[in-house]
Design an enzyme around this catalytic site. Structure first.
Site, PDB file in Angstrom:
ATOM      1  N   GLU A 162       0.876  -1.177   0.000  1.00  0.00           N
ATOM      2  CA  GLU A 162       0.000   0.000   0.000  1.00  0.00           C
ATOM      3  C   GLU A 162       0.907   1.220   0.000  1.00  0.00           C
ATOM      4  OE1 GLU A 162      -2.681   0.258   3.349  1.00  0.00           O
ATOM      5  OE2 GLU A 162      -3.482   2.175   2.687  1.00  0.00           O
TER       6      GLU A 162
ATOM      7  N   ASP B   8      -5.141   9.694   9.768  1.00  0.00           N
ATOM      8  CA  ASP B   8      -3.884   9.160  10.273  1.00  0.00           C
ATOM      9  C   ASP B   8      -3.574   9.662  11.669  1.00  0.00           C
ATOM     10  OD1 ASP B   8      -2.822   7.403   8.276  1.00  0.00           O
ATOM     11  OD2 ASP B   8      -2.627   9.160   6.967  1.00  0.00           O
TER      12      ASP B   8
ATOM     13  N   TYR C  68     -11.286  -3.288   3.432  1.00  0.00           N
ATOM     14  CA  TYR C  68     -10.363  -2.830   4.473  1.00  0.00           C
ATOM     15  C   TYR C  68     -11.196  -2.714   5.753  1.00  0.00           C
ATOM     16  CZ  TYR C  68      -6.437   0.064   6.239  1.00  0.00           C
ATOM     17  OH  TYR C  68      -5.360   0.571   6.930  1.00  0.00           O
TER      18      TYR C  68
END
Lengths: 404, 277
Positions: B48, B59, B173
């Site tokens: 990735e 994040d 995911y």
């Protein structure tokens, strides 16, 4: 109350034209769906609406005055009214939204409120709501803003809110919002994110507008009473744009009323130091929505700049982005210098010290007044008071304040 | 290699997937390219590859710093896309580009997908591309054979999971806990329940990510029925200890530590799987 694992999906249109939307982590979608459902319910819920109305009147002090600024009008040669949101409890229009969303959080059974703040006015409104509704509140604030808005930091602390300093990126409002999104995504089940402006993912732009639209509704009633007609111009400063949407909304269909949003031109629109997302930006995806945005050619977000922390934001509300494209609202900008001059002029002529944010709108009134006559009617949204800015403004005015 | 082929290959070998997430050019090009080679040599199945963003809201602290360092090194989307061509000369493992929505939007979504495909990428992850906002991504992805990878979280409702799985390809995911990327010791308690719930709606492989670094977590995830794990911040955390003045010091030692870490996870995944059978 546990609404998770339920059947929610977005029921309202999430966009204004192409702007807005829900560009967020999937992890936040259930929370946005839950929030939208609660928001729709609250609009129909008479008990909620009664309680909100009572609080706005008895606690916050609505309606606020629409004041005819006689001295300023004489000086500028046109008729100028000030919508005195600066007289609202808390010192700015942010209280409308703080109380509204605080009540929503209470009805949703949330046990924790988080909020971002730039100037600290929204942070204080959230802290006030947290204290009033007895919900634990944490405020994210950039370290640069903490430095320039100390008074509001202390006001928030006095109301029992915890301040979480943000030292990422430009250490201002945009970074505080990013940190709020990170906090919310981690604590989404019990935490209410009390967003302060008409930006962010759906349904926030609609929720915040609806809690602020009372400003324009009052103006309409008040000006008709006083002048028997609608104004020619309505001016409001634009950072994220909540005070602007608040005063514009009731006039969107009144095509003869010119609606003007004043963005922060900082040190000039031709420098890198401004926060004029609409005047100088381009459409992009940021903080959960598509809107005008200050960005580089690769899509990295540019840092904004403004003398006023509350307008120091590289994005702008999605509905305002749409209203720019559809040309219903005209956007312009005032520099720091023009703003400081307006700040001073209003203090000297009327004895009213505006917030530096609101002084941007006053600055533009000074500019357009040159082409106007006594017949012309201007309403300025005086969205907040300037107590928080006194120290900062005196410093910026520098030696000049002693020269005269 | 297409993502689907990779999972078929793994299935035939009775193996589970290991996807590693790095931000390109952190802290510089040379290290980044060696890091990627090292990870491929040590047995990752899918790469990735991140294009950094100035405001990476999904994040945590480790990747926020990684984005900052990469941007300070002058990284542009075009550079990251070109780097895929280089990786392609070295290995045929699936490469998935990951970035924030505005990067692709600004580049032009159609052109972005076309260009990453031509460079050799197989999939695309955009954390804020919820299924409602992904029409153009899906349409263009389909045209060029780029799988659009969607995220599903512990609180995604049945209706949402259905909407997502109806549109997804490649794999899903699965985020093991609410929050942002970053190393955490524990695992979301909801992981098993989330996996079981999603499996009701789809046969697509499920990779679990966010906060994974410990063998114990990997074990639990695989035992819960996932088809693999995604590890990112844990790798960045290793090499950030070797960064001084925006440069890697003791590069060989650093890469060696990463090699050991990746191999250990690879072995753990293998052993857990065999134990279970």
């Amino acid at each position: 109350m546990n609404l998770y694992g339920g059947k929610f999906k977005m029921r309202l249109n999430t966009k204004f034209g192409k702007y807005g939307g829900t560009y967020v982590s999937e992890l936040l979608m259930p929370a946005l769906e839950e929030l939208e459902a609660a928001y729709i319910r609250s609009k129909k819920d008479r008990k909620f609406q009664r309680e909100l109305k009572m609080l706005l009147k008895e606690y916050a002090g609505r309606p606020t005055r629409l004041y005819f600024a006689k001295n300023l009008s004489e000086k500028l040669g046109c008729r100028i009214y000030l919508k005195r949101e600066d007289l609202l409890h808390g010192g700015a229009h942010k209280t409308n939204n703080g109380i509204g969303q605080g009540l929503l959080a209470k009805y949703m059974g949330k046990t924790r409120i988080i909020a971002e703040t730039g100037a600290g006015q929204h942070g204080f409104a959230a802290a006030m709501a947290g204290a009033f509704f007895d919900i634990k509140t944490e405020i994210y604030m950039g370290t640069k803003d903490i430095e320039r808005q100390k008074m509001n930091v202390n006001r928030m602390k006095l109301c029992g809110a915890k301040i979480n300093p943000v030292s990422l990126g430009s250490c201002t409002l945009k970074d505080a919002i990013s940190e709020c999104l990170r906090d919310w995504v981690a604590n989404v089940k019990h935490t209410y994110y009390l967003l302060g402006t008409v930006a962010g993912p759906h349904p926030y732009p609609s929720i915040v507008r609806d809690f602020q639209k009372v400003i324009g509704e009052e103006v309409k009633e008040q000006i008709l009473k006083k002048e028997k007609r609608l104004p020619d111009y309505i001016l409001a400063c634009v950072g994220g744009g909540s005070n602007a949407m608040g005063i514009f909304n009731a006039f969107l269909k009144e095509k003869k009323v010119k609606l003007i949003g004043v963005e922060p031109a900082g040190r000039g629109l031709n420098t890198k130091f401004h926060g004029a997302a609409i005047c100088k930006g381009s459409p992009g995806i940021f903080d959960g929505a598509l809107s005008y945005l200050l960005q580089d050619k690769h899509g990295q977000i540019n840092e904004s700049y403004s003398i006023s922390a509350g307008l120091d934001y590289p994005g702008v509300g999605s509905q305002l982005s749409f209203l720019h494209d559809s040309k219903r609202v005209r956007f312009t900008a005032a520099t720091d210098k023009e703003t400081l001059a307006a700040f001073r002029l209003l203090a000297e002529t009327e004895g009213i010290i505006p917030a530096l944010e609101s002084a941007h709108a006053v600055a533009y009134a000074i500019k357009i007044s040159k082409g106007l006559t006594k017949e012309n009617l201007i309403v300025i949204n005086l969205s907040g008071r300037g107590d928080k800015d006194v120290f900062h403004a005196m410093k910026a005015l520098g030696g000049k304040s002693d020269e005269n | 290699m297409k993502i689907e082929e990779k999972f078929t290959e793994l299935k035939n070998k009775k193996q589970k997937a290991f996807m590693a997430h790095v931000y390109y050019k952190d802290p510089d090009k040379d290290f980044s390219e060696e890091l990627i080679k090292t990870m491929i040599d040590s047995g990752i199945d899918i790469l990735e590859l991140g294009i950094p963003h100035s405001d990476p809201t999904s994040d945590g602290p480790t990747f926020i710093k990684a984005c900052e360092r990469s941007l300070r090194a002058g990284t542009t989307p075009k550079q990251v896309i070109s780097s895929i061509k280089k990786i392609r000369k070295y290995s045929d493992i699936p490469v998935i580009v990951t970035t924030y929505f505005n990067i692709a939007y600004r580049y032009g979504i159609y052109k972005f997908i076309k260009d990453i495909k031509h460079a050799g990428a197989d999939g695309l992850i955009i954390p804020e591309a919820v299924v409602e906002e992904s029409d153009e991504l899906l349409k263009t992805g389909k045209k060029y054979g780029i799988d659009i990878i969607f995220i599903i979280g512990p609180y995604s409702s049945g209706i949402r999971i259905k909407k997502i799985t109806d549109n997804a390809s490649g794999f899903l995911y699965v985020v093991s806990r609410t929050g942002v990327t970053g190393v955490k010791k524990d695992l979301g308690i909801e992981t098993s329940a989330t996996i079981i719930k999603i499996k009701k709606y789809t046969d697509l492989p499920l990779l679990v990510g966010f906060g994974i670094s410990q063998p114990e977590q990997v074990k639990k995830i695989i035992q819960a029925g996932a088809d693999g794990v995604i590890i990112g911040s844990a790798i960045a955390k290793i090499y950030e200890n070797y960064i001084e003045n925006r440069k890697i010091i003791n590069k060989e030692e650093c890469l060696d530590e990463i090699r050991k870490f990746v191999k250990k996870i690879r072995e753990d995944i293998k052993n857990i799987f065999y134990q279970k059978k």
